[in-house]
Write a protein that holds these residues in place. Sequence first.
Motif, PDB file in Angstrom:
ATOM      1  N   VAL A   6       0.682  -1.100  -0.061  1.00 19.91           N
ATOM      2  CA  VAL A   6       0.112  -0.130   0.085  1.00 19.91           C
ATOM      3  C   VAL A   6       0.751   1.000  -0.086  1.00 19.91           C
ATOM      4  CG1 VAL A   6      -1.646   1.318   1.473  1.00 19.91           C
ATOM      5  CG2 VAL A   6      -1.928  -1.152   1.002  1.00 19.91           C
ATOM      6  N   ASP A   7       1.904   1.228   0.730  1.00 24.21           N
ATOM      7  CA  ASP A   7       2.838   2.352   0.796  1.00 24.21           C
ATOM      8  C   ASP A   7       3.577   2.762  -0.575  1.00 24.21           C
ATOM      9  OD1 ASP A   7       2.156   2.970   3.569  1.00 24.21           O
ATOM     10  OD2 ASP A   7       3.951   1.785   4.204  1.00 24.21           O
ATOM     11  N   LEU A   8       3.877   1.518  -1.280  1.00 26.75           N
ATOM     12  CA  LEU A   8       4.618   1.750  -2.646  1.00 26.75           C
ATOM     13  C   LEU A   8       3.448   2.241  -3.592  1.00 26.75           C
ATOM     14  CD1 LEU A   8       6.806  -1.449  -2.498  1.00 26.75           C
ATOM     15  CD2 LEU A   8       7.513   0.917  -2.174  1.00 26.75           C
ATOM     16  N   LEU A   9       2.077   2.068  -3.388  1.00 29.96           N
ATOM     17  CA  LEU A   9       1.115   2.141  -4.198  1.00 29.96           C
ATOM     18  C   LEU A   9       0.947   3.634  -4.100  1.00 29.96           C
ATOM     19  CD1 LEU A   9      -1.308  -0.730  -4.078  1.00 29.96           C
ATOM     20  CD2 LEU A   9      -0.082  -0.144  -6.270  1.00 29.96           C
ATOM     21  N   ARG A  10       1.260   4.256  -3.004  1.00 27.74           N
ATOM     22  CA  ARG A  10       1.080   5.823  -2.931  1.00 27.74           C
ATOM     23  C   ARG A  10       2.038   6.688  -3.395  1.00 27.74           C
ATOM     24  NH1 ARG A  10      -1.159   5.266   3.475  1.00 27.74           N
ATOM     25  NH2 ARG A  10      -3.156   4.640   3.055  1.00 27.74           N
ATOM     26  N   ARG A  11       2.965   5.965  -3.836  1.00 22.66           N
ATOM     27  CA  ARG A  11       4.256   6.830  -4.412  1.00 22.66           C
ATOM     28  C   ARG A  11       3.811   7.398  -5.669  1.00 22.66           C
ATOM     29  NH1 ARG A  11       9.662   3.256  -4.297  1.00 22.66           N
ATOM     30  NH2 ARG A  11      10.471   5.507  -5.090  1.00 22.66           N
ATOM     31  N   PRO A  12       4.069   8.599  -5.978  1.00 20.71           N
ATOM     32  CA  PRO A  12       3.889   9.218  -7.332  1.00 20.71           C
ATOM     33  C   PRO A  12       4.695   8.616  -8.464  1.00 20.71           C
ATOM     34  CG  PRO A  12       5.209  10.761  -5.954  1.00 20.71           C
ATOM     35  CD  PRO A  12       5.014   9.474  -5.092  1.00 20.71           C
ATOM     36  N   ASP A  13       4.257   8.843  -9.553  1.00 20.83           N
ATOM     37  CA  ASP A  13       4.809   8.254 -10.933  1.00 20.83           C
ATOM     38  C   ASP A  13       5.391   6.781 -10.708  1.00 20.83           C
ATOM     39  OD1 ASP A  13       4.538  11.089 -11.714  1.00 20.83           O
ATOM     40  OD2 ASP A  13       6.449  11.651 -10.791  1.00 20.83           O
ATOM     41  N   LEU A  14       4.334   5.981 -10.205  1.00 20.95           N
ATOM     42  CA  LEU A  14       4.726   4.542 -10.232  1.00 20.95           C
ATOM     43  C   LEU A  14       4.382   3.955 -11.478  1.00 20.95           C
ATOM     44  CD1 LEU A  14       5.660   2.518  -7.996  1.00 20.95           C
ATOM     45  CD2 LEU A  14       3.129   1.842  -7.715  1.00 20.95           C
ATOM     46  N   ALA A  15       5.388   3.260 -11.938  1.00 18.09           N
ATOM     47  CA  ALA A  15       5.213   2.434 -13.209  1.00 18.09           C
ATOM     48  C   ALA A  15       3.983   1.490 -13.073  1.00 18.09           C
ATOM     49  CB  ALA A  15       6.527   1.725 -13.639  1.00 18.09           C
ATOM     50  N   GLU A  16       3.343   1.471 -14.323  1.00 15.67           N
ATOM     51  CA  GLU A  16       2.289   0.639 -14.348  1.00 15.67           C
ATOM     52  C   GLU A  16       2.611  -0.836 -14.058  1.00 15.67           C
ATOM     53  OE1 GLU A  16      -1.856  -0.343 -14.834  1.00 15.67           O
ATOM     54  OE2 GLU A  16      -0.821   1.445 -14.666  1.00 15.67           O
ATOM     55  N   ALA A  17       3.840  -1.461 -14.555  1.00 17.89           N
ATOM     56  CA  ALA A  17       4.112  -2.830 -14.176  1.00 17.89           C
ATOM     57  C   ALA A  17       3.999  -2.923 -12.557  1.00 17.89           C
ATOM     58  CB  ALA A  17       5.448  -3.265 -14.851  1.00 17.89           C
ATOM     59  N   ARG A  18       4.987  -2.030 -11.993  1.00 23.94           N
ATOM     60  CA  ARG A  18       5.072  -2.194 -10.392  1.00 23.94           C
ATOM     61  C   ARG A  18       3.879  -2.018  -9.768  1.00 23.94           C
ATOM     62  NH1 ARG A  18      10.367  -1.744  -9.132  1.00 23.94           N
ATOM     63  NH2 ARG A  18       9.915  -0.902  -7.058  1.00 23.94           N
ATOM     64  N   ARG A  19       3.036  -1.269 -10.050  1.00 23.31           N
ATOM     65  CA  ARG A  19       1.544  -1.130  -9.891  1.00 23.31           C
ATOM     66  C   ARG A  19       0.865  -2.311  -9.509  1.00 23.31           C
ATOM     67  NH1 ARG A  19      -3.494  -0.029 -10.689  1.00 23.31           N
ATOM     68  NH2 ARG A  19      -3.152  -0.248 -12.879  1.00 23.31           N
ATOM     69  N   LEU A  20       0.819  -2.991 -10.972  1.00 26.51           N
ATOM     70  CA  LEU A  20       0.061  -4.268 -11.096  1.00 26.51           C
ATOM     71  C   LEU A  20       0.716  -5.255 -10.033  1.00 26.51           C
ATOM     72  CD1 LEU A  20      -0.728  -4.360 -14.664  1.00 26.51           C
ATOM     73  CD2 LEU A  20      -2.257  -3.901 -12.878  1.00 26.51           C
ATOM     74  N   ARG A  21       2.019  -5.473 -10.056  1.00 23.72           N
ATOM     75  CA  ARG A  21       2.753  -5.963  -9.131  1.00 23.72           C
ATOM     76  C   ARG A  21       2.597  -6.110  -7.829  1.00 23.72           C
ATOM     77  NH1 ARG A  21       8.814  -6.156  -9.193  1.00 23.72           N
ATOM     78  NH2 ARG A  21       8.887  -4.372  -7.928  1.00 23.72           N
ATOM     79  N   TYR A  22       2.469  -4.865  -7.182  1.00 21.41           N
ATOM     80  CA  TYR A  22       1.994  -4.696  -5.757  1.00 21.41           C
ATOM     81  C   TYR A  22       0.284  -4.973  -5.504  1.00 21.41           C
ATOM     82  CZ  TYR A  22       6.294  -1.913  -5.664  1.00 21.41           C
ATOM     83  OH  TYR A  22       7.637  -1.658  -5.896  1.00 21.41           O
ATOM     84  N   ILE A  23      -0.286  -4.601  -6.259  1.00 21.38           N
ATOM     85  CA  ILE A  23      -1.840  -5.139  -6.322  1.00 21.38           C
ATOM     86  C   ILE A  23      -1.636  -6.736  -6.167  1.00 21.38           C
ATOM     87  CG2 ILE A  23      -4.137  -5.413  -7.526  1.00 21.38           C
ATOM     88  CD1 ILE A  23      -3.435  -2.418  -8.685  1.00 21.38           C
ATOM     89  N   ASP A  24      -1.138  -7.515  -6.921  1.00 25.24           N
ATOM     90  CA  ASP A  24      -0.913  -8.766  -7.181  1.00 25.24           C
ATOM     91  C   ASP A  24      -0.586  -9.251  -5.844  1.00 25.24           C
ATOM     92  OD1 ASP A  24      -2.190  -9.083  -9.548  1.00 25.24           O
ATOM     93  OD2 ASP A  24      -0.225  -9.160 -10.696  1.00 25.24           O
ATOM     94  N   ALA A  25       0.369  -8.611  -5.195  1.00 19.59           N
ATOM     95  CA  ALA A  25       1.162  -8.964  -4.083  1.00 19.59           C
ATOM     96  C   ALA A  25      -0.142  -8.946  -2.881  1.00 19.59           C
ATOM     97  CB  ALA A  25       2.166  -8.214  -3.568  1.00 19.59           C
ATOM     98  N   ILE A  26      -0.799  -7.751  -2.945  1.00 23.75           N
ATOM     99  CA  ILE A  26      -1.904  -7.627  -1.876  1.00 23.75           C
ATOM    100  C   ILE A  26      -2.944  -8.720  -2.055  1.00 23.75           C
ATOM    101  CG2 ILE A  26      -3.706  -6.204  -1.127  1.00 23.75           C
ATOM    102  CD1 ILE A  26      -1.985  -3.822  -1.912  1.00 23.75           C
ATOM    103  N   SER A  27      -3.305  -9.050  -3.123  1.00 16.39           N
ATOM    104  CA  SER A  27      -4.390 -10.203  -3.423  1.00 16.39           C
ATOM    105  C   SER A  27      -3.933 -11.567  -3.168  1.00 16.39           C
ATOM    106  CB  SER A  27      -4.789 -10.069  -5.180  1.00 16.39           C
ATOM    107  OG  SER A  27      -5.550 -10.982  -5.269  1.00 16.39           O
ATOM    108  N   ASP A  28      -2.513 -11.764  -3.371  1.00 12.75           N
ATOM    109  CA  ASP A  28      -1.900 -12.962  -3.149  1.00 12.75           C
ATOM    110  C   ASP A  28      -1.958 -13.078  -1.276  1.00 12.75           C
ATOM    111  OD1 ASP A  28      -1.853 -13.847  -5.564  1.00 12.75           O
ATOM    112  OD2 ASP A  28       0.571 -13.236  -5.575  1.00 12.75           O
ATOM    113  N   THR A  29      -1.533 -12.190  -0.914  1.00 10.87           N
ATOM    114  CA  THR A  29      -1.258 -11.894   0.610  1.00 10.87           C
ATOM    115  C   THR A  29      -2.980 -12.192   1.326  1.00 10.87           C
ATOM    116  OG1 THR A  29       0.527 -10.552   0.514  1.00 10.87           O
ATOM    117  CG2 THR A  29      -0.528 -10.600   2.687  1.00 10.87           C
ATOM    118  N   VAL A  30      -3.663 -11.562   0.722  1.00 12.03           N
ATOM    119  CA  VAL A  30      -5.038 -11.790   1.458  1.00 12.03           C
ATOM    120  C   VAL A  30      -5.497 -13.373   1.359  1.00 12.03           C
ATOM    121  CG1 VAL A  30      -7.642 -11.265   0.871  1.00 12.03           C
ATOM    122  CG2 VAL A  30      -5.894  -9.422   0.820  1.00 12.03           C
TER     123      VAL A  30
END
Length: 713
Positions: free
Chosen positions: A361-385
Amino acid sequence: MQTAQRNSLRLLQWMMVASLALPLGLFVFASAVSWVSIRETADREIEHSLDVAHEHALKVFETIDRSLSEMAEIIRDVPDADIVAREQMLHLRLKRLVTSLPQVKSAWIFDAKGHALVNSLVVPAPEIDFSDRDYFKAHVDADIGTYIGEALTPRPPYQGAPFFGVSRRRPSEDGSFAGVLQASVFPEYFESYYARIGREPGSYFALGRADGTVLARFPIIDRDIRLDRNGPIAKLVAANPMAGLITVTSPTDGIERRLGYRRLAEYPIYVGAGLETSAIRARWLSTMSQHLIFGAPATALLFALLGLALRRTRHLHFEAERRQQAEEALKHGQRLEALGRLTGGVAHDFNNLLTVIRASVDLLRRPDLAEARRLRYIDAISDTVTRAAKLTGQLLAFARRQALKPEVFDVSRSVQMLSEMISTLVGPRIEIVILGSEEPCFVNADASQFETAIINIAVNARDAMEGRGRLTMAVGMAASLPNAAPLPQHPYGYVAVSVADTGSGIPPDQLERIFEPFFTTKQAGHGTGLGLSQVFGFAKQSGGEVAVASEVGKGSIFTLYLPRTAGSGRSRQPATDAAAIDGSGTSVLVVEDNAEVGRFTTDALAELGYAAKLVGNATHALEELATGAERFDAVFTDVVMPGMSGIELAQEIRRLHPELPVVLTSGYSHVLSEHGSHGFELLQKPYSIEQLSRVLHRIARRDVGQEAASASS
């Protein structure tokens, strides 16, 4: 001192005088008191036996009555021709009903002429006229409720033990006579039960009708019994028709008995229990003979021994109290230690999961986050849930509080399908041997939990072999559970799945702890300690057992026992992920007491094109439906809520609006774990919006109506 000596001499003198007269007087008095006491004790025993026999008979007839009511509801307003057309299906339902009731021999549905439309014995029903049977004739003229008939013998071609009929009139719209519903009951079922509880010498039990016909009796005699309505027993019963305690001589065998009787609530049935008066006298004579033999010397000796025993007992009680306090302190410490291990393990694993979510979540709040990294962090949250949900499921499995979804499946086929996945998990250096069974191995259990249990055992075996060795998986049959003789065994036996490895084995001091949650001998980060606890909980909640045999240096064998079931199941297809389905304006009433979860659900449904209305409890939901249930195509409700629960709400909706579908959701509910979802669709938390949309699309009544309309066109 002298005074004490004089008193002692005087006492001895009086004792010498009384040594002849007093024992005789005491014996006579004791005889009278003992006779009264033994009579009262016998009466209490008779009353207790009568309570047991009465409660047993009442439950048996109430169970049969409920079964007849169930049969009546199944065929209510169904014409005879339709019943005959559905004979195979109705035969199977009656057969299952009879199988579940050991006291019932067979179940029948007759038409108005006494011909069997369907029964639990054979298909098709025999062309025999049963209109002369008492259980049929009793219902022809009027609806008399439940009728209990006389003992009968099977009519050819049927054979077997005698029976008596319990019957009711078939329901009809105009109240006319449409036929009879009947269950054939074994008298020997009651006689066997009486033989088990009537172990006292001279015990007597009987089950009979109000007209004097005896249906079952212990001790058993080889002839029919019918008491004279004008006889002495009938007159005594008539004086107190509901219950009583009498002394009578049986006209059947000429034995005098102390007999208690009681009528069964609304049934014209009496239950009797008694003791032979000769057995009561024998008790009294035995007691008095002991007094006669031992007499006064034995009394004096007994008093001395009791004094010594009292002193010793006081000392022993003091020591036992101290030992009990020490044991309670030790148990309290062990409970605290176990609780600490459990909470510590849960906190450790959940903190790890929360760390991943927080960092993502903290990394997703960073500005100018690349789309690939944003999807990776979202997948990490989903997998962790998903991992957190799995951890919660393992804890519920160990506690036997998970809501299982049983289905009939072939264990051999399931193990064969798992072999490829297990081969990938254990690695190429471990040889996998699969030994199937030649017999059908069908069980009625949660197939997903079964697969998880086998995988958990296999992963533990892999770690014990350090990635090299042989893993043997065998499927076979077992007649009973290991080390479970006192427990009731399953009538079809058990399917046993054993997983044997050639690993290091389990030390004896750890063998009793391997199923404890969070107990593990692996290094930190290499296991949660919940795998085997899930196996243990799943086995227990499914009515089975898990056994372990291990020898250090030679490997371990884990054997999972599950109750075997008759019949066959459908092959399971692996679940596949599917995209969310557009709601297309489907209206959903969301009932959720947690405001954040409720807002998430309604917002997500709105994004998918659903029209969602959120209410905070069951009362508000019923108010919304009262103003117009037709506005909604489905109801989506949480199970655990203050006040009325989600299951109670769903049942009320089913009663008031039977056409409105309901979907339940819950992370945990003891009601679900013990009684299931009561036939409602269940979506486990945490759920994805894709899963919710698919469930709503499948059951929403608007979709059902559209499909029906398209099918008819």
